[in-house]
Design an enzyme around this catalytic site. Structure first.
Site, PDB file in Angstrom:
ATOM      1  N   CYS A  56      -4.958   6.019  -4.449  1.00 39.41           N
ATOM      2  CA  CYS A  56      -4.326   4.468  -4.398  1.00 39.41           C
ATOM      3  C   CYS A  56      -2.793   4.722  -5.000  1.00 39.41           C
ATOM      4  CB  CYS A  56      -5.149   3.289  -5.162  1.00 39.41           C
ATOM      5  SG  CYS A  56      -4.156   1.868  -4.987  1.00 39.41           S
TER       6      CYS A  56
ATOM      7  N   GLY B 258      -1.831   1.944  -7.006  1.00 41.66           N
ATOM      8  CA  GLY B 258      -2.354   2.271  -8.466  1.00 41.66           C
ATOM      9  C   GLY B 258      -1.678   3.285  -9.241  1.00 41.66           C
TER      10      GLY B 258
ATOM     11  N   CYS C 294       0.757  -1.234   0.084  1.00 40.53           N
ATOM     12  CA  CYS C 294      -0.039  -0.099  -0.029  1.00 40.53           C
ATOM     13  C   CYS C 294       0.880   1.461   0.260  1.00 40.53           C
ATOM     14  CB  CYS C 294      -1.015  -0.100   1.110  1.00 40.53           C
ATOM     15  SG  CYS C 294      -1.780   1.519   1.151  1.00 40.53           S
TER      16      CYS C 294
ATOM     17  N   HIS D  10      -2.228  -4.864 -10.346  1.00 38.38           N
ATOM     18  CA  HIS D  10      -3.108  -3.995 -11.010  1.00 38.38           C
ATOM     19  C   HIS D  10      -3.577  -4.355 -12.632  1.00 38.38           C
ATOM     20  CE1 HIS D  10      -2.911  -0.795  -7.527  1.00 38.38           C
ATOM     21  NE2 HIS D  10      -1.821  -1.633  -7.419  1.00 38.38           N
TER      22      HIS D  10
ATOM     23  N   GLU E 201     -10.040  -0.437  -5.425  1.00 42.95           N
ATOM     24  CA  GLU E 201      -9.237  -0.923  -4.828  1.00 42.95           C
ATOM     25  C   GLU E 201      -9.653  -2.291  -4.345  1.00 42.95           C
ATOM     26  OE1 GLU E 201      -5.656   0.023  -1.606  1.00 42.95           O
ATOM     27  OE2 GLU E 201      -7.152   1.589  -2.156  1.00 42.95           O
TER      28      GLU E 201
END
Length: 268
Positions: A208, A211, A73, A150, A199
């Site tokens: 994110c 992301g 994260c 992703h 997410e």
């Protein structure tokens, strides 16, 4: 017995951060889910548990709001970096991350991205630069693993996509055996990209960090953008730098909201 925690956010992506280095905290999926509940718990997108590490300065465990434990994260890493207050190595399930805090912000160096379909992972081999799949108007995405998986769709207008409806469909598609984070991005110019993210295990978020990294890498690798690139998310902006074969550098804000106390045994 009540123990302290920090409520923090990175561009609105919010966390409950528990420092368990000196006093261990038993964390399970159901307990993390109960803490993350915005009506009956403290409320957060992710719960972050800090523990001692044998290989880095600290170990960071990440639990999504649904209780699932995940690899990485980016926004949370910046928050932890500012809590530590000095350059540090942070151990995660996605690898060891280098961090450098600044005033109310931090720079994180993520490991080089992975592009092999097995490492995303996908359920079958395919070209991750031009995947021959689609879900309604979202077609032919790219995919990359930046510590977590992703998929990235480049679209004319990210705001026109019904991501709240399509996001969970794509996230749980059998093509993605470990589920997937879903990014829809619009190229403004080679240095600026607008982005929205569904997410994995959380839902729509204001920001994110991974992301943003995955989208920047996909855009740079496909010639749509040049490094460094600014990613414009609903919660604010992140600056991402990447060169082929190298690590990803992410720079952006981290905000400490308040410190509180809670009895974790009360959450199941």
């Amino acid at each position: 017995m009540a123990a302290p925690f920090h409520k923090m956010h990175g561009l609105g992506n919010d966390f409950v951060v528990i420092d368990a280095r000196s006093e261990p905290v038993e964390m399970t999926g159901p307990r993390a889910r109960a803490i993350a509940d915005r009506r009956t718990g403290i409320g957060c997108d992710q719960l972050i548990l800090l523990e001692p590490s044998d290989t880095a300065d600290i170990r960071m465990r990440i639990f999504n709001a649904d209780g699932s434990e995940v690899e990485a994260c980016g926004n949370a890493t910046r928050c932890v970096a500012t809590l530590l207050g000095k350059p540090a190595q942070i151990e995660t399930m996605g690898g060891i991350l280098e961090t450098r805090p600044q005033d109310n912000s931090a720079t994180v160096l993520l490991n080089p991205p992975a592009f092999d379909w097995e490492l995303i992972p996908l359920a079958m081999p395919m070209d991750i630069m031009d995947m021959p799949v689609g879900w309604e108007e979202l077609e032919r995405p790219m995919s990359v693993n930046v510590g977590n998986p992703h998929v990235i769709f480049f679209v004319p207008d990210t705001d026109a996509v019904d991501l709240e409806r399509l996001g969970p469909i794509i996230e749980t598609d059998p093509l993605f055996p470990e589920k997937i984070n879903v990014n829809v991005a619009t190229i403004v110019d080679p240095q600026n990209i607008r982005l929205r993210v569904w997410e994995r295990g959380v839902g729509l978020t204001l920001a994110c960090g991974t992301g943003a990294c995955a989208t920047a890498v996909a855009a740079i690798r496909s010639g749509r953008a040049t490094s460094p690139v600014t990613i414009h998310l609903p919660g604010g902006n992140l600056r991402i730098g990447w060169q082929e074969g190298g690590p990803i550098e992410m720079e952006g804000p981290a905000t400490h909201v308040f410190t509180g106390k809670a009895d974790w045994s009360a959450f199941g």
